[in-house]
Write a protein that holds these residues in place. Sequence first.
Motif, mmCIF file in Angstrom:
data_model
loop_
_atom_site.group_PDB
_atom_site.id
_atom_site.type_symbol
_atom_site.label_atom_id
_atom_site.label_comp_id
_atom_site.label_asym_id
_atom_site.label_seq_id
_atom_site.Cartn_x
_atom_site.Cartn_y
_atom_site.Cartn_z
ATOM 1 N N ASN A 263 0.826 -1.201 0.000
ATOM 2 C CA ASN A 263 0.000 0.000 0.000
ATOM 3 C C ASN A 263 0.867 1.260 0.000
ATOM 4 N N ARG A 264 0.214 2.387 -0.142
ATOM 5 C CA ARG A 264 0.926 3.669 -0.119
ATOM 6 C C ARG A 264 0.626 4.430 1.175
ATOM 7 N N GLY A 265 1.641 5.154 1.655
ATOM 8 C CA GLY A 265 1.450 6.082 2.756
ATOM 9 C C GLY A 265 1.086 5.478 4.086
ATOM 10 N N CYS A 266 1.524 4.241 4.364
ATOM 11 C CA CYS A 266 1.262 3.646 5.681
ATOM 12 C C CYS A 266 2.031 4.418 6.761
ATOM 13 N N LEU A 267 1.485 4.426 7.967
ATOM 14 C CA LEU A 267 2.141 5.096 9.084
ATOM 15 C C LEU A 267 3.577 4.626 9.245
ATOM 16 N N GLU A 268 3.824 3.350 9.020
ATOM 17 C CA GLU A 268 5.159 2.779 9.157
ATOM 18 C C GLU A 268 6.181 3.444 8.248
ATOM 19 N N THR A 269 5.741 3.901 7.079
ATOM 20 C CA THR A 269 6.686 4.511 6.135
ATOM 21 C C THR A 269 7.147 5.892 6.599
ATOM 22 N N TYR A 270 6.518 6.412 7.659
ATOM 23 C CA TYR A 270 6.888 7.735 8.170
ATOM 24 C C TYR A 270 7.560 7.690 9.542
ATOM 25 N N VAL A 271 7.155 6.751 10.405
ATOM 26 C CA VAL A 271 7.635 6.817 11.790
ATOM 27 C C VAL A 271 8.355 5.567 12.279
ATOM 28 N N SER A 272 8.540 4.540 11.437
ATOM 29 C CA SER A 272 9.359 3.407 11.857
ATOM 30 C C SER A 272 10.808 3.876 11.984
ATOM 31 N N VAL A 273 11.633 3.118 12.672
ATOM 32 C CA VAL A 273 13.031 3.520 12.862
ATOM 33 C C VAL A 273 13.763 3.693 11.533
ATOM 34 N N PRO A 274 13.656 2.766 10.567
ATOM 35 C CA PRO A 274 14.325 2.991 9.276
ATOM 36 C C PRO A 274 13.844 4.262 8.578
ATOM 37 N N ALA A 275 12.531 4.549 8.657
ATOM 38 C CA ALA A 275 11.993 5.756 8.012
ATOM 39 C C ALA A 275 12.541 7.011 8.678
ATOM 40 N N LEU A 276 12.612 7.009 9.994
ATOM 41 C CA LEU A 276 13.143 8.173 10.708
ATOM 42 C C LEU A 276 14.624 8.376 10.409
ATOM 43 N N LEU A 277 15.376 7.295 10.309
ATOM 44 C CA LEU A 277 16.800 7.406 9.985
ATOM 45 C C LEU A 277 16.997 7.947 8.567
ATOM 46 N N ASP A 278 16.115 7.519 7.650
ATOM 47 C CA ASP A 278 16.188 8.053 6.277
ATOM 48 C C ASP A 278 15.932 9.553 6.268
ATOM 49 N N GLN A 279 14.961 10.003 7.066
ATOM 50 C CA GLN A 279 14.673 11.436 7.135
ATOM 51 C C GLN A 279 15.830 12.224 7.723
ATOM 52 N N LEU A 280 16.487 11.655 8.727
ATOM 53 C CA LEU A 280 17.655 12.311 9.311
ATOM 54 C C LEU A 280 18.806 12.378 8.312
ATOM 55 N N ARG A 281 18.969 11.300 7.545
ATOM 56 C CA ARG A 281 20.039 11.279 6.540
ATOM 57 C C ARG A 281 19.813 12.352 5.484
ATOM 58 N N LEU A 282 18.554 12.492 5.046
ATOM 59 C CA LEU A 282 18.250 13.512 4.040
ATOM 60 C C LEU A 282 18.448 14.921 4.599
ATOM 61 N N ASP A 284 20.508 15.814 7.276
ATOM 62 C CA ASP A 284 21.874 16.108 7.699
ATOM 63 C C ASP A 284 22.919 15.768 6.646
ATOM 64 N N GLY A 285 22.500 14.979 5.655
ATOM 65 C CA GLY A 285 23.443 14.615 4.606
ATOM 66 C C GLY A 285 24.419 13.533 4.997
ATOM 67 N N ALA A 286 24.208 12.887 6.136
ATOM 68 C CA ALA A 286 25.107 11.819 6.577
ATOM 69 C C ALA A 286 24.269 10.683 7.175
ATOM 70 N N ALA A 287 24.754 9.477 6.951
ATOM 71 C CA ALA A 287 24.043 8.309 7.477
ATOM 72 C C ALA A 287 24.234 8.207 8.992
ATOM 73 N N VAL A 288 23.175 7.898 9.707
ATOM 74 C CA VAL A 288 23.250 7.687 11.150
ATOM 75 C C VAL A 288 22.578 6.357 11.482
ATOM 76 N N SER A 289 22.987 5.776 12.601
ATOM 77 C CA SER A 289 22.410 4.508 13.034
ATOM 78 C C SER A 289 21.423 4.754 14.161
ATOM 79 N N ALA A 290 20.604 3.738 14.440
ATOM 80 C CA ALA A 290 19.645 3.855 15.530
ATOM 81 C C ALA A 290 20.363 4.048 16.865
ATOM 82 N N ALA A 291 21.506 3.392 17.029
ATOM 83 C CA ALA A 291 22.269 3.520 18.272
ATOM 84 C C ALA A 291 22.760 4.952 18.464
ATOM 85 N N GLU A 292 23.150 5.610 17.370
ATOM 86 C CA GLU A 292 23.643 6.986 17.466
ATOM 87 C C GLU A 292 22.513 7.951 17.811
#
Length: 293
Positions: A263-282, A284-292
């Motif tokens: 499906n499109r636009g599920c809540l998971e695509t916005y607030v899951s840990v991988p989605a949040l890390l992708d938003q931070l990467r975009l 800040d321009g640098a990859a970050v991990s969940a631990a960081e």
Amino acid sequence: MSVVHMEIPAARPGNRERVVELLRTRGALTRADLARLLNVSRATVSTVVAGLHVDGLLVESDSATGGAHQRRGRPGSLLTLNPAAGAVVGIDFGHTHVRVIVADLAHRVLTEQIRVLERDHDARHALRTAVLLTEQALASAEVDRAKVIGAGVGLPGPVNTLTGAVGSSSIAPSWVGLRPAEELGSLLGLPVIVENVGNLGALAEVTWGAGRGAQVAVYIKLDAGVGAGFVLGGRLFRGACGTAAEFGHMTVDPSGPICRCGNRGCLETYVSVPALLDQLRLHDGAAVSAAEV
């Protein structure tokens, strides 16, 4: 002269289970604590405790001193579940792992085993891996298999309470339609209870954690997916089929990104840990991990 025969009244079957449940969830308690919490007489508690002693399910320490058990007058002895009376197995299936623990009846974790899984792993391979880890964990903890009373299993996906089947591909497509309690029970030769990890998280919080004693609570888990659990009236609320708290794949934007469920636009695509890390990467321009984070 007539003779009156008097017998000590047997404890109601429900009182025995209620005493065990209180000791399981609250830890060490005195007889007075149990009588107060159950709203029964000291004589009733003594009858129940005596039976549990005979069955080897309770141990008793000399006295309760200090802390929540401090009372005026002579302190009562503390009752706890006997750690040696049995053991339980806990199995946690995640999107990319399976973890197994063995614990005694006093809630002490004796050992832990973990194995990494592929994200879209095969469900039956994961079940066989869990069985292997269970055998290794029991051996590591030196627990006699005959003392294991059952296994509790957490699964990050909706489990239909009527059929026992996994209802969607929240964890991996191969789990859909599977009845893990039946399959694992057959493989392990043990009673198995399977529950959604969101519900288990909610249960843990109102039993031991931040929501301890709460009658109404909401638990939200952000991980590779989005999980939740509801507590109403002090008990888990699952809904008619066990999916009341399943909102990770609720559509919040029909034109949003494509979710792994299709499906499109599920809540998971916005607030899951991988989605949040992708938003931070975009941002800040640098990859970050969940631990960081």
